[in-house]
Design a protein around this motif. Structure first.
Motif, short mmCIF file in Angstrom:
data_model
loop_
_atom_site.label_atom_id
_atom_site.label_comp_id
_atom_site.label_asym_id
_atom_site.label_seq_id
_atom_site.Cartn_x
_atom_site.Cartn_y
_atom_site.Cartn_z
N SER A 618 30.67 5.20 -9.56
CA SER A 618 29.41 5.51 -10.25
C SER A 618 28.34 4.47 -9.99
O SER A 618 27.28 4.52 -10.59
CB SER A 618 29.67 5.61 -11.76
N ARG A 619 28.63 3.51 -9.13
CA ARG A 619 27.67 2.47 -8.75
C ARG A 619 27.13 1.75 -9.99
O ARG A 619 25.93 1.62 -10.20
CB ARG A 619 26.53 3.04 -7.91
N GLN A 620 28.06 1.33 -10.83
CA GLN A 620 27.68 0.68 -12.07
C GLN A 620 27.08 -0.70 -11.80
O GLN A 620 27.38 -1.36 -10.82
CB GLN A 620 28.90 0.51 -12.98
N ILE A 621 26.23 -1.12 -12.75
CA ILE A 621 25.62 -2.45 -12.69
C ILE A 621 26.61 -3.45 -13.27
O ILE A 621 27.23 -3.20 -14.30
CB ILE A 621 24.30 -2.47 -13.47
N PHE A 622 26.74 -4.61 -12.63
CA PHE A 622 27.62 -5.67 -13.14
C PHE A 622 26.95 -7.00 -12.90
O PHE A 622 25.94 -7.10 -12.22
CB PHE A 622 28.99 -5.62 -12.44
N TYR A 623 27.51 -8.02 -13.53
CA TYR A 623 27.00 -9.37 -13.28
C TYR A 623 28.13 -10.38 -13.36
O TYR A 623 29.13 -10.17 -14.05
CB TYR A 623 25.88 -9.73 -14.27
N ASN A 624 27.95 -11.47 -12.60
CA ASN A 624 28.82 -12.63 -12.68
C ASN A 624 28.03 -13.79 -13.25
O ASN A 624 26.79 -13.81 -13.19
CB ASN A 624 29.35 -13.01 -11.29
N THR A 625 28.72 -14.77 -13.80
CA THR A 625 28.03 -15.91 -14.40
C THR A 625 28.50 -17.20 -13.76
O THR A 625 29.63 -17.31 -13.29
CB THR A 625 28.30 -15.97 -15.92
N GLU A 626 27.58 -18.15 -13.73
CA GLU A 626 27.88 -19.50 -13.25
C GLU A 626 27.38 -20.49 -14.29
O GLU A 626 26.33 -20.29 -14.90
CB GLU A 626 27.20 -19.77 -11.91
N ASN A 627 28.13 -21.57 -14.47
CA ASN A 627 27.75 -22.58 -15.46
C ASN A 627 26.57 -23.40 -14.94
O ASN A 627 26.46 -23.70 -13.76
CB ASN A 627 28.94 -23.50 -15.75
N ILE A 628 25.67 -23.76 -15.85
CA ILE A 628 24.50 -24.58 -15.52
C ILE A 628 24.73 -25.97 -16.09
O ILE A 628 24.80 -26.14 -17.32
CB ILE A 628 23.21 -23.97 -16.07
N ALA A 629 24.83 -26.97 -15.23
CA ALA A 629 25.05 -28.34 -15.68
C ALA A 629 23.73 -28.95 -16.15
O ALA A 629 22.64 -28.44 -15.88
CB ALA A 629 25.63 -29.17 -14.55
N GLU A 630 23.84 -30.07 -16.89
CA GLU A 630 22.64 -30.75 -17.38
C GLU A 630 21.85 -31.31 -16.20
O GLU A 630 22.40 -31.67 -15.17
CB GLU A 630 23.04 -31.88 -18.34
N ALA A 631 20.52 -31.42 -16.40
CA ALA A 631 19.64 -31.92 -15.35
C ALA A 631 19.89 -33.40 -15.11
O ALA A 631 20.13 -34.16 -16.04
CB ALA A 631 18.18 -31.69 -15.71
N GLN A 632 19.83 -33.80 -13.85
CA GLN A 632 20.04 -35.19 -13.48
C GLN A 632 18.80 -35.84 -12.86
O GLN A 632 18.69 -37.07 -12.86
CB GLN A 632 21.19 -35.30 -12.48
N LEU A 633 17.88 -35.04 -12.34
CA LEU A 633 16.72 -35.59 -11.63
C LEU A 633 15.39 -35.20 -12.25
O LEU A 633 14.44 -35.98 -12.22
CB LEU A 633 16.73 -35.14 -10.16
N MET A 634 15.27 -34.01 -12.81
CA MET A 634 13.98 -33.46 -13.23
C MET A 634 13.76 -33.55 -14.73
O MET A 634 12.72 -33.11 -15.22
CB MET A 634 13.86 -32.00 -12.79
N ALA A 635 14.70 -34.11 -15.51
CA ALA A 635 14.59 -34.06 -16.96
C ALA A 635 13.48 -34.96 -17.48
O ALA A 635 12.88 -34.67 -18.51
CB ALA A 635 15.92 -34.44 -17.61
N ALA A 636 13.18 -36.06 -16.82
CA ALA A 636 12.17 -37.01 -17.28
C ALA A 636 10.92 -36.90 -16.43
O ALA A 636 10.97 -36.52 -15.27
CB ALA A 636 12.72 -38.43 -17.24
N ASP A 637 9.74 -37.30 -17.07
CA ASP A 637 8.48 -37.25 -16.33
C ASP A 637 8.50 -38.25 -15.18
O ASP A 637 8.05 -37.96 -14.08
CB ASP A 637 7.30 -37.56 -17.25
N GLY A 638 8.98 -39.45 -15.46
CA GLY A 638 9.05 -40.46 -14.41
C GLY A 638 10.49 -40.69 -14.00
O GLY A 638 11.14 -39.82 -13.43
#
Length: 1080
Positions: A618-638
């Motif tokens: 029936s060509r059903q819609i499905f999805y897989n998930t991947e874990n998102i780790a905490e930011a290491q480079l972009m979290a701070a302004d500087g």
């Protein structure tokens, strides 16, 4: 069953059980009762007495199990390709010339079995066939095998070891055809193939019908077009006729022009002739004057040549006298100098002698005042000076070494202090370049380090070289809310995160030349296309999303545009808080309908959802998930806290290094001061010694110079004393007499030169007069010549004008206009029409060639704006009408043919599709019922399509609960999973097919023990039912604890190195209580 490698004459043993003749009635039509081979592959002789249900053939690898499968295939007329062999010769035992296969088939209950025998001969491609002992051929054998529904080319019936992997790689379309060929009486496959042919014919007829309709519409348009062109054709003919009449009028216009021109040309010719005669009369005197001037010039040239020769001779004579006078004057000067030298020589020598004596006395006084130098004292002082110099040099070298070390430490201290200041600046600034030097991140260290070096280099060279580029997103982009930084790092790929960006290829090439060859830095050229946001913001807000990722990112416009193009940040929604399953499903329903959103993504909390659509069912819609780790480079302004800690640690290390280095430098400076003091003392002592040595050497040199000068003066005094005593009176008298003679000779030469100069001047005056007169005559002759040239040009022009006028008059006098009129030979209506035009234009005064040509050009221009029309237009219009009538006649025939095909397809398709769907449903239920014992789920689905050739049969399997059903193929499942799926599918066909035999070779290879036991159990139960096919399972091993049925048979092949030489032990091994007899 046992298998012997001995010939048939060997001793036989008969275990307990019924004979072959007694058990034939248990076999169904097409079952194999017995198989025997002679000299086949590794066998001398072998015989298999088979069970009508399940036959398991086991034995070690290389013992000849697959030989049984090959014998069945070749003995029943199968192709070599089915068992992946190259030639029949490879099936004949090594060293033998002939091989034989004998297969006994059941013809059905109460019928006599059929024996098929095939003989293979070495080097012969054609085999010898026999049916029930009667010679036959391959076509008859194939017909017999087909009548018993034995399908060796059907993988559902015959699955040798070489084709196990091929079954999993069968296309769904091919699998459906193979299944239909297996089911029932082959009506399904016949109907399907007929539908495929009808569908192909329908497509062809439809294409022809569409082409015919398009052709008819084109013909209608052509008929309308040509009808309009025919109406304009009359206008075209009228103008064409006028053009023809005007062309015939041209000779009359030319004749009229000629009459007017002849009168003008005659007047021009006569005027030119009279002008030429008058000119020739006026220029005759000028030629006589020019000749006289030339003759006078020649006479003066002869006179001038004679005068110049006389001047030349006199000039040579004067020059000789002047040279003689100059020589005498020189001799006079020499005599005067000789007399003066002789007169004053004695007085000068006496004066020089007196001065030299005084100088000698002074030198003697100075020499007596100088002491003699002690050589031993001088040598001692020089040795002391050398030792002191070496001491000073050694101290200086030691001081230089200490200074170098001190300066090096100073530079190192300054460098580390500068680095400390730079690190302090980094801590207090928002400069993000240092982010690339972070350690302990999940990103590849070499990429970050290479990107850092490239950015540092380009920042130094940017202003100087005028470079244009954008820094990497990790530096140039900013996440407006740090909570969304983890989404940015997850979604933007590593290569784009650390890449340089450019607006065009020129900027890209300029930067590429600057970067080192080993700088493997990602670089991207940004296209001008700006992707549009296709997800409404109000929809995202209603579904619980915070917005798309691009809403929380700022940075250079070109960099953001490229991230949209490559990473799709403008169409990836993000949400920090959870969203309900219903809202998530609603978003999935919306996004999968958008074009180009087949692989959509969105992020919720700490998960990235990857959306897809099943390719089957029936060509059903499905999805897989991947874990998102905490930011290491972009979290701070500087700088991040981790990076700040790293920088602080580096500052502390640098500070400690500076303190240590400063202490070392203090010690070196103290040592430097001590060495400098010692050098000063040594230098002072060296100067004192050098001063003493120099004084002694100077004293010695002065004494030697005075002694040498004294010797020279003594020698000069002796010479002068000798010269002052000589007498020069006679030499002076002789020189004075010679001087008087030279004065007399000089006076005589002066008088001669004056006379010669006077005569030379007179001759030069005569030459100048003659040259002036000649110049006047030459100018007069040149003037006459110039005037004559101008007159000649004028005469030539007048002559040419006369000849041109005469030529034009003669040419037009012989004009061809009258001949052209006669050659036209106009008669009747055409002549009358030309005459009317001639009278009309003559009365208007416009009967000229130019006017007629302009009229023709105007008419041709009027024709040119008309469409291209020729005499074939009417014929073409008629032809198009005939073609239209024929096409309209054929169109209903093709429409009826299409309707007939569609009716046939509808009549066949509906019952066929219903029957096929029911059968697939039964197969799917049977497959699922059995398959869930070894896997999570399994189905068999019929996938319909617009074209009957594209209908598919898909085997869907799922071996893990958290996965989805996937189509069985050679990529998605492992070898063991494909084997399990294959055998269960084959078993699910049981009861729906009348396949007499099913052969599966080593299908259990790769199965785990659990699946193998379950598969074996269901295979035994399926094969041992009363209406089952005859099954053959070939395997090199069997597990312990398997399920067995009384009706099955196990055939053990024990040959080659595994065969014991002790016959008694072999007899005990074969003494098994089975239902069927076994021969050896």
């Amino acid at each position: 069953m046992t298998l012997s490698l001995q010939p048939p004459s060997a001793k036989r043993r008969k275990p307990n059980g019924p004979t072959l003749s007694n058990m034939a009635h248990n076999f169904k039509a097409g079952n194999i009762i017995r198989l025997r081979v002679w000299n086949f592959t590794t066998y001398n002789y072998g015989v298999f007495n088979l069970s009508p249900s399940l036959n398991m053939i086991i034995g070690p690898n290389g013992s000849g199990k697959s030989t049984f499968v090959a014998a069945v295939c070749l003995g029943l007329g199968g192709k070599l390709e089915l068992i992946r062999r190259k030639s029949l010769d490879s099936m004949i035992k090594s060293g033998e010339k002939e091989s034989r296969i004998e297969i006994t088939l059941s013809a059905g209950p109460d019928k006599q079995p059929v024996v098929i025998e095939r003989t293979l001969t070495l080097k012969l491609t054609k085999s010898k066939w026999e049916i029930d002992g009667v010679s036959s051929e391959l076509a008859l054998v194939s017909r017999l095998v087909k009548s018993l529904n034995i399908q060796l080319d059907n993988l559902c019936h015959f699955l040798p070891q070489e084709r196990v992997a091929e079954f999993a790689s069968l296309s769904p379309e091919k699998l459906l055809l193979e299944m239909e060929r297996t089911i029932g009486d082959n009506t399904l496959i016949q109907k399907h193939e007929l539908l495929i042919d009808l569908d192909k014919s329908l497509v062809e007829v439809t294409e022809k019908l569409d082409s015919a309709e398009e052709y008819i519409n084109g013909l209608k348009d052509d008929v309308d077009k040509y009808a309009r062109e025919a109406e304009r054709f009359r206008e075209y003919e009228v103008k064409s006729r006028e053009i023809g009449l005007h062309k015939k009028l041209l000779p009359y216009a030319k004749l009229q022009d000629l009459r007017n021109l002849m009168a003008n040309l005659k007047l021009v010719r006569d005027n030119a002739k009279n002008t030429l005669l008058e000119f020739n009369h006026n220029v005759k005197p000028l030629a006589s004057l020019a000749r006289d001037a030339v003759e006078c010039t020649k006479a003066l040239d002869e006179q001038l040549s004679e005068l110049n020769h006389q001047v030349f001779l006199m000039t040579q004579k004067t020059s000789t006298s002047t040279s003689q006078l100059s020589e005498i004057k020189t001799q006079i000067g020499e005599c005067k100098n000789t007399i003066n030298n002789l007169r004053f020589r004695t007085e000068n020598e006496k004066l020089e002698l007196s001065n030299t004596l005084e100088e000698r006395d002074k030198i003697l006084r100075d020499l007596n005042g100088i002491k003699v130098v002690d050589e031993e004292e001088l040598s001692s002082l020089e040795l002391q000076r050398l030792e002191k110099y070496n001491e000073k040099s050694s101290l200086a070298e030691e001081l230089d070494t200490v200074k170098f070390q001190s300066n090096a430490l100073g530079r190192e201290i300054e460098s580390r202090e500068n680095r400390m200041r730079e690190e302090h600046k980094k801590l207090t600034s928002n400069e993000r370049l240092e982010v690339l030097r972070s350690t302990g991140t999940r990103y590849r260290r070499e990429i970050m380090e290479m990107s850092y070096k490239a950015h540092s280099l380009l920042r130094k060279e940017k202003q100087k070289l005028g470079l244009r580029y954008y820094e990497a997103p990790v530096i140039s982009c900013h996440v407006t809310d740090s909570r969304y930084a983890k989404y940015f790092e997850k979604i933007v790929d590593n290569m784009s995160l650390f890449a340089l960006f450019f607006d065009n290829n020129e900027d890209y090439q300029a930067v590429s030349k600057i970067l080192p060859t080993d700088a493997n830095v990602p670089m991207r050229v940004v296209t001008k296309k700006n992707p549009e946001a296709r997800i409404p913001k109000d929809l995202l807000a209603r579904l619980g999303f915070d917005g798309c990722l691009s809403d929380f990112i700022t940075g250079p416009e070109s960099v953001i545009r490229c991230l949209k193009q490559r990473c799709f940040i403008h169409i990836i929604p993000v949400a920090l808080k959870p969203i309900s399953e219903e809202l998530t499903r609603e978003y999935l329903d919306f996004v999968t309908l958008l074009p180009g959103m087949k692989n959509a993504r969105f992020a919720i909390e700490n998960s990235l959802f990857l959306v897809g659509r099943s390719k089957h069912g029936s060509r059903q819609i499905f999805y897989n998930t991947e874990n998102i780790a905490e930011a290491q480079l972009m979290a701070a302004d500087g700088l991040t806290e981790e990076l700040k800690k790293e920088i602080s640690k580096r500052i502390q290390t640098l500070r400690e290094n500076v303190v240590s280095l400063t202490e070392q430098r203090k010690q070196l400076l103290s040592s430097q001061e001590g060495l400098a003091a010692r050098i000063n003392v040594a230098d002072s002592e060296l100067k004192d010694l050098d001063k003493l040595v120099r004084a002694l050497k100077k004293q010695k040199e002065t004494k030697l110079k005075l002694e040498d000068t004294l010797s020279h003066k003594e020698s000069r005094i002796l010479t002068l004393q000798r010269k002052t005593n000589e007498d020069y009176g006679d030499q002076i008298s002789q020189a004075e007499g010679s001087l008087i003679q030279k004065y007399l000779e000089s006076a005589r030469l002066v008088a001669d030169i004056a006379k010669q100069v006077e005569e030379l001047s007179q001759h030069k005056i005569e030459v100048k007069k003659t040259e002036l007169l000649r110049q006047q005559l030459e100018n007069k002759a040149l003037t006459y010549q110039s005037i004559r040239k101008e007159l000649d040009k004028k005469e030539e022009l007048l002559q040419r004008q006369y000849l041109e006028a005469k030529s034009k008059y003669d040419e037009h006098k012989k004009g061809s206009a009258a001949n052209e009129i006669r050659e036209q030979n106009l008669v009747g209506e055409e002549r009358e029409a030309v005459r009317e035009f001639a009278e009309k234009y003559n009365s208007q005064g416009t009967l000229t060639e130019q006017f007629v040509l302009q009229t023709i050009e105007r008419l041709e221009d009027e024709i040119s704006v008309l469409p291209n029309i020729d005499h074939g237009t009417l014929a073409l219009l008629l032809s198009k009408k005939i073609d239209l009538e024929n096409a309209e006649t054929q169109l209903p025939i093709m429409q009826r043919k299409k309707s007939d095909i569609e009716a046939r397809v509808q009549k066949i398709c509906i019952p066929w599709a219903e029957e096929l769907a029911q059968i697939v449903e039964q197969i799917s239920r049977s497959f699922q019922k059995r398959f869930v014992a070894v896997a999570s789920d399994g189905q068999v689905e019929l996938v319909k399509a617009d074209r009957f050739k594209d209908w598919k049969l898909e085997i869907l399997v799922k071996f893990r609960e958290n996965s989805e059903l996937k189509v069985l193929d050679h990529q998605s499942q492992s070898g063991g999973e494909r084997a399990v799926s294959t055998i269960f599918f084959i078993m699910s066909l049981q009861g729906l097919t009348n396949a007499p035999i099913r052969i599966v070779d080593e299908i259990n290879q790769g199965m785990d023990p659990k699946n193998e036991k379950q598969t074996h159990k269901y295979l035994v139960k399926t094969a041992c039912t009363s209406d089952s096919s005859q099954y053959f399972l070939v395997t090199p091993k069997l597990l312990t604890g398997l399920y067995y049925h009384p009706d099955m048979a196990v055939h053990c092949i024990f040959t080659g190195p595994f065969l014991q030489s002790d016959s008694s032990s072999g007899g005990e091994y074969l003494d098994m209580h089975k239902k069927y007899s076994v021969e050896a």
